[in-house]
Design an enzyme around this catalytic site. Structure first.
Site, PDB file in Angstrom:
ATOM      1  N   ARG A 155      -2.511  -5.347   2.172  1.00 57.67           N
ATOM      2  CA  ARG A 155      -2.439  -3.910   1.969  1.00 57.67           C
ATOM      3  C   ARG A 155      -2.120  -3.627   0.514  1.00 57.67           C
ATOM      4  NH1 ARG A 155       1.986  -4.137   0.483  1.00 57.67           N
ATOM      5  NH2 ARG A 155       1.912  -1.937  -0.071  1.00 57.67           N
ATOM      6  N   GLY A 156      -2.193  -2.313   0.153  1.00 53.05           N
ATOM      7  CA  GLY A 156      -2.029  -1.934  -1.249  1.00 53.05           C
ATOM      8  C   GLY A 156      -3.422  -1.847  -1.858  1.00 53.05           C
ATOM      9  N   ALA A 157      -3.666  -0.775  -2.619  1.00 47.70           N
ATOM     10  CA  ALA A 157      -5.040  -0.470  -3.043  1.00 47.70           C
ATOM     11  C   ALA A 157      -5.763  -1.621  -3.767  1.00 47.70           C
ATOM     12  CB  ALA A 157      -5.033   0.807  -3.880  1.00 47.70           C
ATOM     13  N   ARG A 171     -10.431   0.873   6.272  1.00 42.53           N
ATOM     14  CA  ARG A 171      -9.387   1.817   5.839  1.00 42.53           C
ATOM     15  C   ARG A 171     -10.050   2.807   4.870  1.00 42.53           C
ATOM     16  NH1 ARG A 171      -3.574  -0.125   4.195  1.00 42.53           N
ATOM     17  NH2 ARG A 171      -3.093   1.942   5.017  1.00 42.53           N
ATOM     18  N   GLN A 221       7.270  -0.644   4.366  1.00 46.32           N
ATOM     19  CA  GLN A 221       6.841  -1.475   3.231  1.00 46.32           C
ATOM     20  C   GLN A 221       7.938  -1.574   2.180  1.00 46.32           C
ATOM     21  OE1 GLN A 221       4.994   0.843   4.722  1.00 46.32           O
ATOM     22  NE2 GLN A 221       2.807   0.445   4.605  1.00 46.32           N
ATOM     23  N   ASP A 267      -3.256   5.304  -4.148  1.00 46.07           N
ATOM     24  CA  ASP A 267      -4.386   4.664  -3.456  1.00 46.07           C
ATOM     25  C   ASP A 267      -5.717   5.231  -3.904  1.00 46.07           C
ATOM     26  OD1 ASP A 267      -1.965   4.175  -1.624  1.00 46.07           O
ATOM     27  OD2 ASP A 267      -3.518   2.764  -0.981  1.00 46.07           O
ATOM     28  N   ASN A 275      -1.068   8.841  -2.248  1.00 40.68           N
ATOM     29  CA  ASN A 275      -0.241   7.631  -2.143  1.00 40.68           C
ATOM     30  C   ASN A 275       0.473   7.663  -0.792  1.00 40.68           C
ATOM     31  OD1 ASN A 275       0.784   5.147  -3.254  1.00 40.68           O
ATOM     32  ND2 ASN A 275       2.760   6.172  -3.456  1.00 40.68           N
ATOM     33  N   LYS A 276       1.232   6.639  -0.519  1.00 38.12           N
ATOM     34  CA  LYS A 276       1.927   6.503   0.763  1.00 38.12           C
ATOM     35  C   LYS A 276       2.636   7.798   1.159  1.00 38.12           C
ATOM     36  CE  LYS A 276       1.937   3.724   3.009  1.00 38.12           C
ATOM     37  NZ  LYS A 276       0.911   3.747   4.085  1.00 38.12           N
TER      38      LYS A 276
HETATM   39  O1  MRU Z   1      -0.643   1.592   3.696  1.00 38.32           O
HETATM   40  P1  MRU Z   1      -0.416   0.715   2.491  1.00 38.32           P
HETATM   41  O2  MRU Z   1       0.757  -0.175   2.640  1.00 38.32           O
HETATM   42  O3  MRU Z   1      -1.686  -0.028   2.108  1.00 38.32           O
HETATM   43  O4  MRU Z   1      -0.102   1.710   1.316  1.00 38.32           O
HETATM   44  C1  MRU Z   1       0.068   1.218   0.013  1.00 38.32           C
HETATM   45  C2  MRU Z   1       0.506   2.260  -0.939  1.00 38.32           C
HETATM   46  O5  MRU Z   1       0.580   3.417  -0.613  1.00 38.32           O
HETATM   47  C3  MRU Z   1       0.757   1.829  -2.336  1.00 38.32           C
HETATM   48  O6  MRU Z   1       1.711   2.657  -2.916  1.00 38.32           O
HETATM   49  C4  MRU Z   1      -0.563   1.947  -3.100  1.00 38.32           C
HETATM   50  O7  MRU Z   1      -1.539   1.100  -2.591  1.00 38.32           O
HETATM   51  C5  MRU Z   1      -0.465   1.785  -4.556  1.00 38.32           C
HETATM   52  S1  MRU Z   1       0.284   0.338  -5.217  1.00 38.32           S
HETATM   53  C6  MRU Z   1      -0.746  -0.891  -5.207  1.00 38.32           C
END
Ligand code: MRU
Length: 346
Positions: free
Chosen positions: A65-67, A106, A206, A247, A257-258
């Site tokens: 996970r993470g962009a 996703r 997370q 993201d 973002n999250k």
């Molecule tokens: O749902 P996730 O855990 O993939 O969400 C990740 C985030 O929201 C991060 O803040 C985002 O990808 C940026 S940091 C690499």
């Protein structure tokens, strides 16, 4: 620890150098090696993935996970698909179908779509080698981008000693380098004392599970808080700035973002502290004019009514579970990228 005032906080510099970071995903021989992030920090298990469908499942389940990491995983999945379909008569059709399936995993992180769209342009037959090269170049790009975001961020964010609040996980696990927001924090902490407040980041934790784990390995002092404590911690004056990742960033600077980041931006504005978004150019989507057009992923109710095996809400209870929210450009002090600083609101 009782945070009554900034002077009672323990600040410190990092013990881990910037060239040390966890590898969230690696392409080795004809396999993907992936650290299963759903099990961390309790278990450190590396998945060996040989089928692109298994890689898609890993993206959907947030094993990776993470962009930026999702972008790399998309490339890696396409590589496995190419190895599987090479030599088949309807190769191109099968590959485009596999890329459709990868894109359906996703919706919010634009890095995934940038990777699949680039791969669609290069496939012509016998492409596994080309896709492997594309994905390895993407890994190199993201490692370098993290380093440069760190350098730009450390220049932009002033202060001899910093209390920083962060949300979700933006470190090595979410990228393939030192991280976006966490990469900036690690870079600052190489020579300036910091204290990091980590939002636990409901519902999948997370922050609690992954960010604290990474910060503790870096030797950076941190304190875990639940998401609903952020306002009162900021009100103590212990937080000098909020730093998060993104993201997908729209052309006008609105940043997805999250879930919870938008709320933090309002808190930061109210308390007159800056909120910085840190993201590589690969997360900027110039084809999406504003945040309104960003597709926000809604995830299963099961993630909210309990955690792992423990049920916390009554059966049948209605749930709303968006994984991201959009922070308007006007609430962002600066977007720190690998190519420089962007002040979207001005
Ligand atoms: O749902 P996730 O855990 O993939 O969400 C990740 C985030 O929201 C991060 O803040 C985002 O990808 C940026 S940091 C690499």
């Amino acid at each position: 620890m009782v945070i009554r005032m900034k002077s009672s906080l323990q600040y410190g510099t990092a013990t881990q150098p910037l060239n040390e970071f966890i590898r969230s995903i690696r392409l080795v021989r004809d396999e993907i090696l992936m650290l299963d992030q759903t099990l961390l920090p309790i278990e450190e298990e590396t998945l060996v993935i040989r089928d692109y469908r298994q890689c898609i499942e890993a993206i959907k389940m947030l094993r990776i996970r993470g962009a930026p990491a999702i972008g790399v995983a998309a490339g890696a999945a396409a590589w496995l698909a190419a190895m599987e379909f090479e030599g088949k008569g309807d190769y191109l059709e099968l590959m485009h179908k596999a890329l459709d399936e990868i894109e359906a995993s996703r919706p919010t992180a634009v890095n995934l779509f940038k990777a699949t769209q680039a791969i669609r342009k290069i496939i012509q037959g016998n492409d596994a080698g080309r896709i492997l090269e594309f994905t390895e170049n993407l890994i190199d790009y993201e490692i370098e981008a993290c380093k440069n975001m760190g350098i730009h961020g450390a220049e932009e964010i002033k202060g001899e000693k910093l209390g920083i609040l962060t949300h979700c996980n933006t470190g090595s696990l979410a990228t393939v380098g030192i991280g976006t927001a966490l990469g900036v924090i690690r870079t600052i902490a190489q020579d300036r004392p910091v204290h990091v407040f980590v939002d636990e980041t409901r519902p999948l934790l997370q922050g609690a599970r992954l960010t604290t784990w990474e910060l503790m390995q870096s030797g950076i002092p941190c304190t875990l808080i639940t998401d609903n404590m952020a306002a009162s911690v900021i009100a103590t004056g212990a937080v000098d700035c909020v730093i998060t990742g993104a993201d997908r960033i729209a052309a006008n600077g609105d940043s997805a973002n999250k879930i919870g980041t938008y709320g933090l931006s309002i808190l930061a504005k109210h308390h007159d502290i800056p909120l910085y978004i840190v993201a590589p150019e690969s997360t900027i989507d110039r084809d999406t004019p504003t945040g309104e057009q960003i597709d926000i992923e809604e995830r299963k109710p099961e993630e909210v009514v309990g955690f792992r095996e423990v049920r916390t809400a009554p059966n049948g209870c209605k749930v709303y579970n968006p994984a991201f929210d959009v922070t308007p450009a006007e609430n962002i002090a600066a977007i720190i990228t690998n190519t420089g600083i962007w002040h979207p609101g001005s």
